[in-house]
Scaffold this motif. Structure first.
Motif, short mmCIF file in Angstrom:
data_model
loop_
_atom_site.label_atom_id
_atom_site.label_comp_id
_atom_site.label_asym_id
_atom_site.label_seq_id
_atom_site.Cartn_x
_atom_site.Cartn_y
_atom_site.Cartn_z
N TRP A 36 1.52 -1.33 0.24
CA TRP A 36 0.13 0.58 0.07
C TRP A 36 0.73 1.17 0.45
N ALA A 37 1.03 2.45 -0.66
CA ALA A 37 1.49 3.65 -1.30
C ALA A 37 0.96 4.28 -0.97
N TRP A 38 1.45 5.21 -0.80
CA TRP A 38 2.09 6.81 -0.59
C TRP A 38 2.21 7.40 -1.57
N GLU A 48 5.07 11.72 -6.66
CA GLU A 48 6.50 11.48 -6.70
C GLU A 48 5.88 10.59 -5.33
N TRP A 49 6.51 9.32 -5.16
CA TRP A 49 6.70 8.30 -4.46
C TRP A 49 7.00 8.69 -2.82
N THR A 59 8.30 -1.28 5.78
CA THR A 59 8.44 -0.26 5.02
C THR A 59 9.66 0.31 3.67
N ASP A 60 9.39 0.80 2.71
CA ASP A 60 10.13 1.21 1.81
C ASP A 60 9.86 2.69 1.79
N ILE A 61 11.10 3.55 2.58
CA ILE A 61 10.58 5.08 2.38
C ILE A 61 11.45 5.84 1.02
N SER A 62 11.34 6.70 0.18
CA SER A 62 11.80 7.65 -0.23
C SER A 62 13.01 7.74 0.56
N CYS A 97 -3.44 7.89 -2.12
CA CYS A 97 -3.31 6.71 -1.48
C CYS A 97 -3.30 5.34 -2.81
N ALA A 98 -2.74 4.48 -2.57
CA ALA A 98 -2.94 3.33 -3.65
C ALA A 98 -2.63 2.05 -3.27
N GLY A 99 -2.61 0.76 -3.82
CA GLY A 99 -2.55 -0.44 -4.01
C GLY A 99 -1.39 -0.81 -5.29
#
Length: 123
Positions: A36-38, A48-49, A59-62, A97-99
């Motif tokens: 699930w992404a922001w 921008e991801w 989690t993975d963060i920019s 937000c998106a999947g």
């Protein structure tokens, strides 16, 4: 069909923490999608991801936002959240937000986009 909806304040003062919630309906946050992404889009700029959270909770963060970004889950409420600390006016953007329908980090695999919510950082 999974649907997502962003919620949170539309105005945040500089140095404060931006906090948003994404509510998932039509599916389970632990059973649908790989992650699930922001995402955000500043005025006049591209998408921008920000980061994403997997159903396992990792989690993975920019890299550019990693030091002040936190993404978490609230599985009992079928929600996931974004917290962005020490905000400045350049953090003003429409936040989405998106999947993620596939394991790869790519816009083309994002589904169930929320409508987006504008967050303005201003004193």
């Amino acid at each position: 069909q999974v649907q997502l909806q962003e919620s949170g304040p539309g105005l945040v003062k500089p140095s404060q923490t931006l906090s948003l919630t994404c509510t998932v309906s039509g599916g389970s946050i632990t059973s649908n999608y790989y992650y699930w992404a922001w995402i955000r889009q500043p005025p006049g700029k591209g998408l921008e991801w920000i980061g994403h959270i997997y159903h396992a909770g990792n989690t993975d963060i920019s890299p550019s936002l990693k030091s002040r970004t936190s993404i978490s889950r609230e599985t009992s409420k079928n929600q996931f959240t974004l917290q962005l600390s020490s905000v400045t006016p350049e953090d003003t953007a429409v936040y989405y937000c998106a999947g993620g329908a596939w394991m790869e980090r790519s816009y083309k695999y994002l589904e169930g986009w929320g409508q987006g919510t504008l967050v303005t950082v201003s004193s």
